[in-house]
Scaffold this active site. Structure first.
Site, mmCIF file in Angstrom:
data_model
loop_
_atom_site.group_PDB
_atom_site.id
_atom_site.type_symbol
_atom_site.label_atom_id
_atom_site.label_comp_id
_atom_site.label_asym_id
_atom_site.label_seq_id
_atom_site.Cartn_x
_atom_site.Cartn_y
_atom_site.Cartn_z
ATOM 1 N N ASP A 126 0.803 -1.228 0.000
ATOM 2 C CA ASP A 126 0.000 0.000 0.000
ATOM 3 C C ASP A 126 0.839 1.282 0.000
ATOM 4 O OD1 ASP A 126 -2.442 1.406 0.024
ATOM 5 O OD2 ASP A 126 -2.377 1.621 2.192
ATOM 6 N N CYS A 180 -21.561 -10.007 -5.903
ATOM 7 C CA CYS A 180 -22.378 -8.982 -5.250
ATOM 8 C C CYS A 180 -23.858 -9.147 -5.573
ATOM 9 C CB CYS A 180 -21.921 -7.583 -5.686
ATOM 10 S SG CYS A 180 -20.373 -7.046 -4.945
ATOM 11 N N CYS A 183 -27.374 -7.011 -4.454
ATOM 12 C CA CYS A 183 -27.208 -6.343 -3.163
ATOM 13 C C CYS A 183 -26.664 -4.928 -3.345
ATOM 14 C CB CYS A 183 -26.252 -7.148 -2.283
ATOM 15 S SG CYS A 183 -25.928 -6.396 -0.671
ATOM 16 N N CYS A 186 -23.992 -1.681 0.727
ATOM 17 C CA CYS A 186 -22.842 -0.792 0.909
ATOM 18 C C CYS A 186 -23.103 0.580 0.310
ATOM 19 C CB CYS A 186 -21.584 -1.416 0.301
ATOM 20 S SG CYS A 186 -21.667 -1.760 -1.470
ATOM 21 N N CYS A 190 -24.021 4.574 2.863
ATOM 22 C CA CYS A 190 -23.010 5.634 2.878
ATOM 23 C C CYS A 190 -23.606 6.962 3.363
ATOM 24 C CB CYS A 190 -22.402 5.817 1.491
ATOM 25 S SG CYS A 190 -21.141 7.116 1.439
ATOM 26 N N CYS A 206 -16.097 10.903 0.493
ATOM 27 C CA CYS A 206 -15.939 9.740 1.373
ATOM 28 C C CYS A 206 -15.391 10.180 2.724
ATOM 29 C CB CYS A 206 -15.004 8.735 0.709
ATOM 30 S SG CYS A 206 -14.560 7.335 1.758
ATOM 31 N N CYS A 233 -13.975 5.407 8.089
ATOM 32 C CA CYS A 233 -15.394 5.032 8.129
ATOM 33 C C CYS A 233 -15.497 3.581 7.681
ATOM 34 C CB CYS A 233 -16.202 5.939 7.204
ATOM 35 S SG CYS A 233 -17.969 5.532 7.107
ATOM 36 N N CYS A 236 -19.635 1.043 4.847
ATOM 37 C CA CYS A 236 -19.863 0.230 3.650
ATOM 38 C C CYS A 236 -19.222 -1.142 3.772
ATOM 39 C CB CYS A 236 -19.380 0.953 2.388
ATOM 40 S SG CYS A 236 -17.599 1.236 2.298
ATOM 41 N N CYS A 240 -21.582 -5.499 4.572
ATOM 42 C CA CYS A 240 -21.491 -6.498 3.508
ATOM 43 C C CYS A 240 -21.950 -7.860 4.020
ATOM 44 C CB CYS A 240 -20.059 -6.588 2.988
ATOM 45 S SG CYS A 240 -19.863 -7.810 1.668
#
Length: 339
Positions: A126, A180, A183, A186, A190, A206, A233, A236, A240
């Site tokens: 990352d 997914c 659905c 998420c 938000c 965001c 946060c 989302c 799931c």
């Protein structure tokens, strides 16, 4: 042999991908940047070619070993949102910084591979122009959900990712398919409506971006929507349905610190430069610095509806940092306006 060793040193998921990405990953990144959704994250725009093609980043790369490290929480991470006088810190930041932990394990894995197969390797966590989530999907670890984060059938939305680039030719795993379905949990949850469409994120709306990456004042229209989220946060991620298959992480190094699970805003607002550094030594929160963190705490105080916190906000109205002073005044105004 590589997979077995990766599991033995503590990784929870391991997959193999070719050192290339299709045009779809690049096209999505270019569209994201061209729309201005990246905001202050100029590093996303500056190295698009390297990010979207592993062999531009390192021409010798032939394979990518992608690993996952579970950080699934033991309790509902959204529970703290019902305690407005306490701060909500994203699950990934409630313990020590995962970057150094995973990078050490990746180096161990890379050295193991090099010693067995006389190859070269580079490791990433990352902090380099690497498109981790598309590579993880290519390696079969999961798929990018409608919230743009990786979703695993075994670990839900709670996987840290790391990569070993190598010039070794390794047979790739089958890429993960999307599960997914219809659905939209998420997207629907938000608070700031940061998803203009499924699989698209407007980062500048965001809360994770606003409380971590954004350097200046948070837009006034978004402040009430932030609630008591003071660093990141999880909304989302937490809703799931695939999370039901994720067991709480067993890695002691990243078990949540008790003082970061639901810290009181009054205590956090009193942090000085020195006490901030002391409190968050070894934590990813330290990266944003005292001023940005106190800005976030003051926004939460303004949203708390707790008049007893006004004295803390008022004491920061003359803070040397103008962004902090602005947030302090806003917090006082919000509490003064309560019926």
């Amino acid at each position: 042999m590589i997979r077995t060793h990766a599991f033995a040193i503590g990784f929870d998921a391991v997959g193999f991908a070719p050192a290339r990405l299709g045009s779809e990953a690049r096209d999505r990144l270019v569209a994201f940047v061209q729309a201005g959704y990246h905001g202050d994250m100029g590093w996303l725009a500056s190295r698009i070619d390297e990010r979207s093609d592993p062999q531009i980043l390192w021409p010798a790369a032939r394979s990518v070993i992608v690993v996952g490290f579970s950080y699934a929480p033991a309790t509902d991470p959204l529970e703290v949102l019902s305690k407005p006088s306490q701060g909500a810190i994203s699950v990934y930041a409630r313990h020590r910084d995962y970057h150094a932990l995973i990078k050490g394990k990746l180096k161990h894995l890379g050295q193991f591979i090099a010693s067995r197969f006389s190859c070269e390797f580079k490791v990433f966590v990352d902090t380099a122009p690497v498109m981790e989530k598309p590579l993880a999907q290519s390696a079969g670890l999961g798929w990018q959900g409608k919230h743009t984060n990786l979703v695993s059938r075994s670990y839900g939305s709670w996987l840290f990712l790391g990569e070993v680039y190598t010039n070794l030719e390794i047979e790739p795993d089958q890429a993960a398919s999307n599960h997914c379905g219809s659905c939209s949990r998420c997207l629907d949850i938000c608070p700031t409506h940061a998803f203009p469409a499924p699989y698209q994120l407007e980062a500048t709306r965001c809360i994770s971006y606003l409380t971590i990456e954004h350097h200046g004042s948070i837009p006034h229209e978004l402040r009430p929507l932030i609630g008591n989220r003071i660093y990141g946060c999880d909304d989302c991620l937490a809703v799931c349905p695939w999370n039901r298959f994720a067991s709480a992480t067993s890695h002691e190094q990243i078990i949540a610190r008790a003082d970061l699970t639901a810290p009181h805003l009054a205590r956090l607002s009193a942090l000085t430069e020195e006490t901030f550094r002391t409190t968050f030594t070894g934590s990813p929160i330290k990266r944003i610095g005292r001023d940005r963190f106190i800005r976030n705490v003051l926004i939460a105080i303004g949203n708390s509806r707790d008049r007893t916190l006004r004295v803390q906000a008022a004491s920061l109205r003359s803070d040397p940092n103008l962004v902090v002073a602005d947030a302090a005044q806003w917090a006082c105004d919000q509490l003064d306006a309560l019926p």
